[in-house]
Enzyme design. Structure first.
Site, PDB file in Angstrom:
ATOM      1  CG  ASP A 183      81.555 -56.287 -14.359  1.00 32.17           C
ATOM      2  OD1 ASP A 183      81.769 -57.712 -14.496  1.00 32.17           O
ATOM      3  OD2 ASP A 183      81.051 -55.418 -15.388  1.00 32.17           O
ATOM      4  CG  ASN A 195      84.424 -70.956  -8.745  1.00 29.83           C
ATOM      5  OD1 ASN A 195      84.286 -72.049  -9.066  1.00 29.83           O
ATOM      6  ND2 ASN A 195      83.262 -70.077  -8.173  1.00 29.83           N
ATOM      7  CE1 TYR A 242      81.810 -72.935 -18.056  1.00 28.58           C
ATOM      8  CE2 TYR A 242      81.967 -75.168 -18.701  1.00 28.58           C
ATOM      9  CZ  TYR A 242      81.955 -74.263 -17.839  1.00 28.58           C
ATOM     10  OH  TYR A 242      82.365 -74.753 -16.485  1.00 28.58           O
ATOM     11  N   GLY A 243      83.020 -74.246 -23.768  1.00 27.13           N
ATOM     12  CA  GLY A 243      84.262 -75.203 -23.699  1.00 27.13           C
ATOM     13  C   GLY A 243      85.563 -74.416 -24.158  1.00 27.13           C
ATOM     14  CB  ALA A 244      86.223 -72.076 -26.839  1.00 28.81           C
ATOM     15  CE  LYS A 303      84.993 -72.483 -16.868  1.00 29.24           C
ATOM     16  NZ  LYS A 303      85.682 -72.082 -15.687  1.00 29.24           N
TER      17      LYS A 303
END
Length: 256
Positions: free
Chosen positions: A63, A91, A161-163, A165
């Site tokens: 984890d 990834n 997710y956008g933040a 990344k």
């Protein structure tokens, strides 16, 4: 010390399926030995392992949202690959919908915590653990982060997710500067939409045509196309690309 272009020891996080599996296959086909990380998808990770060219590949489950778990994964991968890691591909990620207008606050807060823990903090922790090993061995190495087009254009239904990344991109650039004196190159890729088994229903459904139309090529990328770019960024030939964020979106989003 300059690492060879083949025969390296590679850890790919989140390699049970999708892009991670494609990345693991690209390195194995290049003659490298790969540690296939998985969180909960042990059966799929074993399928990835069985699909790899060559020998000497290993599984490394754990984890990554838990700092102790991340350390266990790196230790298992380094031991299984013969005492070290030459290339890290960050990834592993989560991407769960949570549009603000439709998401209750408690769920919103929990999903932000989850995205930060997996997408950002796990990337930071794996990078520290692997880079410290490279520094101690004096071998140099490569770290490649999987970012996203969404870090630039916005993700209205997936804002965490956008933040995260975008934060991964920034982390990679910071590490590129700090780790260069040790011969460690750090780069990121920012893919647009690409085909995996997870998104196959969307591509085959009513929205598939609109998704493909985002690119003037009229298609989405294959995971193998993204994986090949990752493999190149991890190669000795790509040292001067350290610090880059490589757009891989088929001209679907152009930034200055």
């Amino acid at each position: 010390m300059q690492l060879p272009d083949t025969g390296r020891r590679v850890l790919v996080s989140g390699a049970a399926r999708g892009l991670g599996r494609a990345v693991a296959r690209a390195f194995a086909a290049n003659g490298d030995r790969v540690a296939v990380h998985y969180g909960t998808r042990a059966e799929e990770a074993r399928a990835t392992l069985a699909s790899l060219d060559g020998t000497g590949h290993v599984l490394a489950g754990g984890d990554l949202a838990d700092p102790a778990g991340a350390a266990e994964v790196v230790d298992a991968a380094a031991e299984g690959l013969g005492g070290g890691i030459d290339v890290l591909v960050n990834n592993a990620a989560v991407n769960l919908p949570h549009p603000l207008a439709d998401t209750p606050y408690e769920e919103w807060a929990a999903l932000w915590q989850r995205h930060v823990a997996v997408n950002l903090l796990a990337t930071a922790n794996l990078s520290h653990l692997v880079a410290r090993g490279m520094i101690d061995r004096g071998t140099g190495g490569r770290i490649v982060n999987i970012g996203s087009r969404g870090a630039f254009r916005g993700e209205p239904d997936h804002p965490a997710y956008g933040a995260t990344k975008a934060a991964v991109h920034a982390l990679g650039q910071s590490l590129a500067v700090s780790l260069a004196p040790y011969g460690i190159g750090v780069a990121s890729v920012a893919p647009g939409f690409f085909a995996t088994e997870r998104v196959a229903p969307r591509l085959e459904g009513p929205e598939g045509e609109a998704i493909r139309a985002q690119s003037p090529f009229g298609r989405v990328a294959g995971a193998d196309e993204i994986a090949e770019a990752v493999r190149w960024l991890a190669s000795p030939a790509a040292e001067w690309a350290s610090g880059t964020i490589l757009d891989l979106n088929g001209a679907s989003y152009l930034r200055s």
